[in-house]
Structures are given as structure tokens and as C-alpha cells.
Write a protein that holds these residues in place. Structure first.
Motif, short mmCIF file in Angstrom:
data_model
loop_
_atom_site.label_atom_id
_atom_site.label_comp_id
_atom_site.label_asym_id
_atom_site.label_seq_id
_atom_site.Cartn_x
_atom_site.Cartn_y
_atom_site.Cartn_z
N SER A 57 1.32 -1.23 0.43
CA SER A 57 0.22 -0.03 -0.32
C SER A 57 1.20 1.25 -0.40
O SER A 57 0.73 2.55 -1.27
CB SER A 57 -1.31 -0.18 0.88
OG SER A 57 -1.57 -1.60 1.48
N ALA A 58 1.82 1.15 0.47
CA ALA A 58 3.24 2.37 0.89
C ALA A 58 3.47 2.92 -0.33
O ALA A 58 3.75 3.81 -0.53
CB ALA A 58 3.57 2.29 2.22
N ALA A 59 3.82 1.31 -0.95
CA ALA A 59 5.17 1.24 -2.25
C ALA A 59 3.89 2.34 -3.25
O ALA A 59 4.75 3.21 -3.66
CB ALA A 59 5.91 0.12 -2.64
N PHE A 60 2.75 1.67 -3.34
CA PHE A 60 1.68 2.03 -4.00
C PHE A 60 1.26 3.88 -4.44
O PHE A 60 0.64 4.28 -5.29
CB PHE A 60 0.49 0.76 -4.62
CG PHE A 60 0.58 -0.12 -5.37
CD1 PHE A 60 0.34 0.47 -6.48
CD2 PHE A 60 0.97 -1.71 -4.41
CE1 PHE A 60 0.69 -1.00 -7.98
CE2 PHE A 60 0.26 -2.24 -5.74
CZ PHE A 60 0.38 -1.89 -7.41
N GLY A 61 1.44 4.20 -2.58
CA GLY A 61 1.13 5.55 -2.68
C GLY A 61 2.45 5.81 -4.07
O GLY A 61 2.17 7.12 -4.03
N MET A 62 3.87 5.76 -3.83
CA MET A 62 4.85 6.29 -4.33
C MET A 62 4.52 6.27 -5.36
O MET A 62 4.34 7.64 -6.43
CB MET A 62 6.37 6.22 -3.35
CG MET A 62 6.33 6.28 -2.42
SD MET A 62 7.70 5.52 -1.70
CE MET A 62 7.73 4.18 -1.67
N ILE A 63 3.75 5.39 -6.13
CA ILE A 63 3.32 5.15 -7.32
C ILE A 63 2.96 6.44 -7.86
O ILE A 63 2.77 6.97 -8.87
CB ILE A 63 2.80 3.79 -8.19
CG1 ILE A 63 4.31 2.93 -8.17
CG2 ILE A 63 2.54 3.21 -8.78
CD1 ILE A 63 5.54 2.95 -9.06
#
Length: 214
Positions: A57-63
């Protein structure tokens, strides 16, 4: 007038406000001094690991931040396969011109129950990931759940580390998610976050729900 001045001077609320303002002013000076020394930029190796929820979830936030800035990026999913996810649907429908999305996994390891097949899928995902990372047009590449593939030795962690050291473009960010990140990977990373599990609804009989888990 003298009484009002005296009363204002001894007003505890005003005293608290004054002390707070002075404290924040000092903090800002110190913070600005620190920030003035932070002038470098580089492509980061970012690891999200741990037993707690929120790694992908956090990684997709950066994406999505990259998408918002119009910066080309890419996602390679190493484990998740047939299962539909909101992130993939949104990106493929609306942002495919900015973000490439490759779902290369076939599901969790206990679902496939076929090590050779899992290795083949992870190897193919890694080859795709390398091509995307080499492409300097991509500002960020997310390797979702690659840590699971590394944990089970579907991919050699030393090969991943050597590739990131030798071939990752200087300004490209690479994000690697999943539990049990290898120590060797943590060692070379620029940013490592461990999600700690405190409570999870799954333990109370609540299944994964759309908009929260996928």
C-alpha cells in the motif's frame, strides 16, 4: 489600563502561547539549518518489509505520486497473479500511458504448490524488472512482493544486489516489498521500513475487503 496590562501579563493562556511560539521559532531555525545541508538527489533503493499490513500500500502510494507528477514508472508483481486488485485496475484503465503494470505471479506459494513453476514465474518477472529498471525513462520501478521470491530462493539475492549496484541508473528509484527481506538487501538499501503488526482483523475472523486489502 494598568490593571488590564497586569492581567494580560499574568494570563496563563497567553504565556503558554508565547512559550509555544518561541519554541517553534527555535525549532524552525534548527530545522532550516539541517535542511540547508540536504541538497543531494539520487535514485533510492527502498525496502518495505515486516509482518504488518501496508508494505505494498505504501509502495503504491509512491507510484501514484509519480503518476501525479507525470513521471514514467512501472510495477512488476512477483506473487500476486489472478486476483483482481484496485491498484492494477485503476492504473491499467487510466494511467497506462505513464505507468506500465506487469502481473507476473501466479498466486501465493501455497496455492500453486509447484516450486518449479514458481521459480519459472519469478525468473520471468525478474527479467521483466531488469528491463524496466535499465530503461532510464522510468523514474521508479516497484517490485511488489519480490522479497517473498527471494526468501524462497526463487531468485538469487546476490544477483539482485549485484544488478542494482551495477546497472540501476543513478536517478531511478527501485522499491522492493514483502516480508522477510534478506539482510543483504537491507544492507544496500537507502531507505528501509519495517511494518510492525500490532493488531489485524484477520485474527478476529474478518476477511480481506475491497478498498482495504486489494
Amino acid at each position: 489600563m494598568i490593571e488590564e496590562t497586569t492581567e494580560a501579563a499574568t494570563d496563563p493562556v497567553r504565556d503558554d502561547e508565547t512559550r509555544h511560539s518561541e519554541k517553534m521559532a527555535k525549532k524552525k531555525v534548527a530545522r532550516d539549518k539541517i535542511m540547508a545541508t540536504k541538497t543531494g538527489e539520487k535514485g533510492l533503493i527502498i525496502v518495505h518489509t515486516g509482518k504488518g499490513k501496508g508494505k505494498s500500500s505504501a509502495a503504491f502510494g509512491m507510484i501514484f505520486r509519480h503518476i501525479a507528477h507525470g513521471k514514467p514508472c512501472a510495477v512488476v508483481q512477483f506473487i500476486k497473479g489472478a486476483m483482481w486488485t484496485g491498484e492494477r485496475d485503476l492504473i491499467e484503465k487510466h494511467f497506462s500511458d505513464v505507468c506500465q503494470f506487469h502481473t507476473m505471479g501466479e498466486g501465493f506459494t501455497w496455492e500453486t504448490q509447484d516450486r518449479a513453476r514458481d521459480i519459472a514465474a519469478a525468473t520471468a518477472a525478474w527479467e521483466t524488472a531488469k528491463a524496466l529498471i535499465r530503461d532510464e525513462r522510468n523514474s521508479m520501478v516497484l517490485l511488489d512482493e519480490i522479497n517473498i521470491a527471494l526468501r524462497y530462493d526463487y531468485i538469487d539475492v546476490n544477483e539482485v544486489i549485484e544488478f542494482l549496484k551495477a546497472e540501476k541508473p543513478v536517478m531511478t528509484h527501485v522499491v522492493l516489498t514483502g516480508r522477510n527481506a534478506k539482510d543483504e538487501l537491507i544492507e544496500i538499501a537507502d531507505l528501509v521500513t519495517e511494518m510492525e503488526l500490532i493488531k489485524h482483523p484477520f485474527r478476529s475472523g474478518i476477511k480481506g475487503q475491497a478498498g482495504v486489502e486489494f
